[in-house]
Write a protein that holds these residues in place. Structure first.
Motif, PDB file in Angstrom:
ATOM      1  N   VAL A  81       0.835  -1.202   0.000  1.00  0.00           N
ATOM      2  CA  VAL A  81       0.000   0.000   0.000  1.00  0.00           C
ATOM      3  C   VAL A  81       0.870   1.253   0.000  1.00  0.00           C
ATOM      4  N   THR A  82       1.929   1.236   0.812  1.00  0.00           N
ATOM      5  CA  THR A  82       2.844   2.377   0.870  1.00  0.00           C
ATOM      6  C   THR A  82       3.500   2.604  -0.483  1.00  0.00           C
ATOM      7  N   ARG A  83       3.974   1.532  -1.088  1.00  0.00           N
ATOM      8  CA  ARG A  83       4.627   1.656  -2.396  1.00  0.00           C
ATOM      9  C   ARG A  83       3.656   2.186  -3.445  1.00  0.00           C
ATOM     10  N   TRP A 188      -7.957   6.741  -5.508  1.00  0.00           N
ATOM     11  CA  TRP A 188      -6.751   5.921  -5.524  1.00  0.00           C
ATOM     12  C   TRP A 188      -5.688   6.454  -4.572  1.00  0.00           C
ATOM     13  N   LEU A 189      -5.228   7.681  -4.811  1.00  0.00           N
ATOM     14  CA  LEU A 189      -4.098   8.223  -4.048  1.00  0.00           C
ATOM     15  C   LEU A 189      -4.473   8.500  -2.597  1.00  0.00           C
ATOM     16  N   GLN A 190      -5.513   9.294  -2.375  1.00  0.00           N
ATOM     17  CA  GLN A 190      -5.853   9.672  -1.001  1.00  0.00           C
ATOM     18  C   GLN A 190      -6.196   8.469  -0.142  1.00  0.00           C
ATOM     19  N   THR A 191      -6.940   7.520  -0.702  1.00  0.00           N
ATOM     20  CA  THR A 191      -7.362   6.359   0.093  1.00  0.00           C
ATOM     21  C   THR A 191      -6.161   5.558   0.571  1.00  0.00           C
ATOM     22  N   ARG A 192      -5.150   5.429  -0.274  1.00  0.00           N
ATOM     23  CA  ARG A 192      -3.942   4.705   0.123  1.00  0.00           C
ATOM     24  C   ARG A 192      -3.147   5.493   1.169  1.00  0.00           C
ATOM     25  N   LEU A 193      -3.056   6.792   0.966  1.00  0.00           N
ATOM     26  CA  LEU A 193      -2.358   7.607   1.963  1.00  0.00           C
ATOM     27  C   LEU A 193      -3.091   7.576   3.308  1.00  0.00           C
ATOM     28  N   GLU A 194      -4.422   7.578   3.265  1.00  0.00           N
ATOM     29  CA  GLU A 194      -5.201   7.467   4.505  1.00  0.00           C
ATOM     30  C   GLU A 194      -4.846   6.185   5.256  1.00  0.00           C
ATOM     31  N   MET A 199      -6.122  10.336   8.059  1.00  0.00           N
ATOM     32  CA  MET A 199      -7.054  11.025   7.163  1.00  0.00           C
ATOM     33  C   MET A 199      -6.553  12.396   6.712  1.00  0.00           C
ATOM     34  N   TRP A 200      -6.279  13.315   7.652  1.00  0.00           N
ATOM     35  CA  TRP A 200      -5.960  14.679   7.245  1.00  0.00           C
ATOM     36  C   TRP A 200      -4.623  14.817   6.528  1.00  0.00           C
ATOM     37  N   PRO A 201      -3.576  14.105   6.918  1.00  0.00           N
ATOM     38  CA  PRO A 201      -2.358  14.154   6.091  1.00  0.00           C
ATOM     39  C   PRO A 201      -2.625  13.687   4.661  1.00  0.00           C
ATOM     40  N   ALA A 204      -4.644  16.445   2.821  1.00  0.00           N
ATOM     41  CA  ALA A 204      -3.820  17.623   2.541  1.00  0.00           C
ATOM     42  C   ALA A 204      -2.844  17.368   1.401  1.00  0.00           C
ATOM     43  N   LEU A 205      -2.143  16.234   1.419  1.00  0.00           N
ATOM     44  CA  LEU A 205      -1.164  15.955   0.373  1.00  0.00           C
ATOM     45  C   LEU A 205      -1.848  15.741  -0.966  1.00  0.00           C
ATOM     46  N   SER A 206      -2.932  14.988  -0.983  1.00  0.00           N
ATOM     47  CA  SER A 206      -3.647  14.756  -2.239  1.00  0.00           C
ATOM     48  C   SER A 206      -4.157  16.073  -2.823  1.00  0.00           C
TER      49      SER A 206
END
Length: 273
Positions: A81-83, A188-194, A199-201, A204-206
């Motif tokens: 997930v991180t990758r 795709w992007l935000q859900t993986r970063l979450e 959630m908020w990081p 914000a990044l997305s």
């Protein structure tokens, strides 16, 4: 899935610093009137950008979400997930840079399509992971937040000197912008970063990555201030879209809101006029 809270905190603080620096730069230089469309040079104030997003976020927070959706990454190793998250983030950066370097609308459309095709071909993401989300109980609940955002944005929307769009153009813009961007940046992007950083990081990044490519099409002040302007404009709008997705997990509703942002309600009243 375990969340890396320390790294999430650092990521969130870094994103917050970028937002703060962008706003301070605009205020100190007196550039607080922001372009809100690539089609013309009309502007709106910081306040008219932030009020709709603030109203939408406040109501989205106040409304309890429906039944929690299944975790799409429950059976996926954390390292994968991180990758995937950072490969998607790298693709977002590459897209923003390429939009600056490659001239012409043809390249822009091809680059936008690459946001979907490259992750699918490379296996970094799938369409099914969000399309099969059970949205029962997640339509009516967040609707007041959506209506608040749309109502405040429409009320504050300045009169536009741009040309009204025809329905076919609106449909094309809807697919190229609302659909493709929400699938990539939010679903795709935000859900993986979450899943990895909270959630908020992730929001914000997305939002920062989504806002960054707009610098190429809504410029005029020089790159540093153009970048600050899109962070204060599209970046803040992205916070609402990201929070709506994170809290209420209705992909169709988020796509619809993005579509209304690109083709405001006031535009529909001028169609054919």
């Amino acid at each position: 899935m375990e969340i890396s809270r320390d790294r999430g905190l650092l990521l969130g603080l870094g994103c917050a610093a970028i937002y703060a620096a962008a706003i301070v730069a605009l205020v100190l230089t007196g550039n607080t009137a922001l372009r809100y469309s690539a089609d013309h040079h009309d502007t709106r104030s910081l306040l008219t950008v932030w009020l709709p997003a603030a109203a939408g976020i406040a109501l989205a927070w106040a409304i309890r979400p429906g039944r929690p959706p299944a975790d799409p990454f429950a059976a996926v190793p954390r390292s994968r997930v991180t990758r995937q998250a950072w490969l998607l983030a790298a693709l977002a950066v590459a897209f923003a840079v390429a939009v600056h370097l490659l001239p012409g609308d043809g390249w822009f459309v091809l680059l936008k399509l690459a946001l979907l095709t490259i992750p699918l071909i490379a296996g970094w993401a799938t369409l099914r992971e969000w399309a099969r989300i059970d949205t029962r109980g997640r339509w009516l609940r967040p609707l007041p937040a959506v209506l608040a955002f749309v109502a405040v944005a429409t009320w504050l929307q300045p009169s536009s000197s741009g040309t009204a769009l025809d329905p076919i153009t609106i449909a094309i813009v809807f697919v190229l912008n609302a659909v493709i961007e929400e699938v990539f940046y939010r679903f795709w992007l935000q859900t993986r970063l979450e899943a990895r950083y909270g959630m908020w990081p992730a929001i914000a990044l997305s939002s920062l990555l989504w806002a960054s490519w707009h610098t190429a099409i809504q410029g005029g002040l020089g790159f540093p201030l153009d970048f600050a302007a899109v962070i204060a404009n599209q970046g803040v709008t992205g916070l609402f879209l990201g929070y709506l997705w994170a809290r209420h997990r209705n992909p169709w509703l988020v796509i619809a809101v993005h579509g209304l942002i690109n083709a405001p309600l006031t535009m529909f009243f001028t169609l054919g006029g």
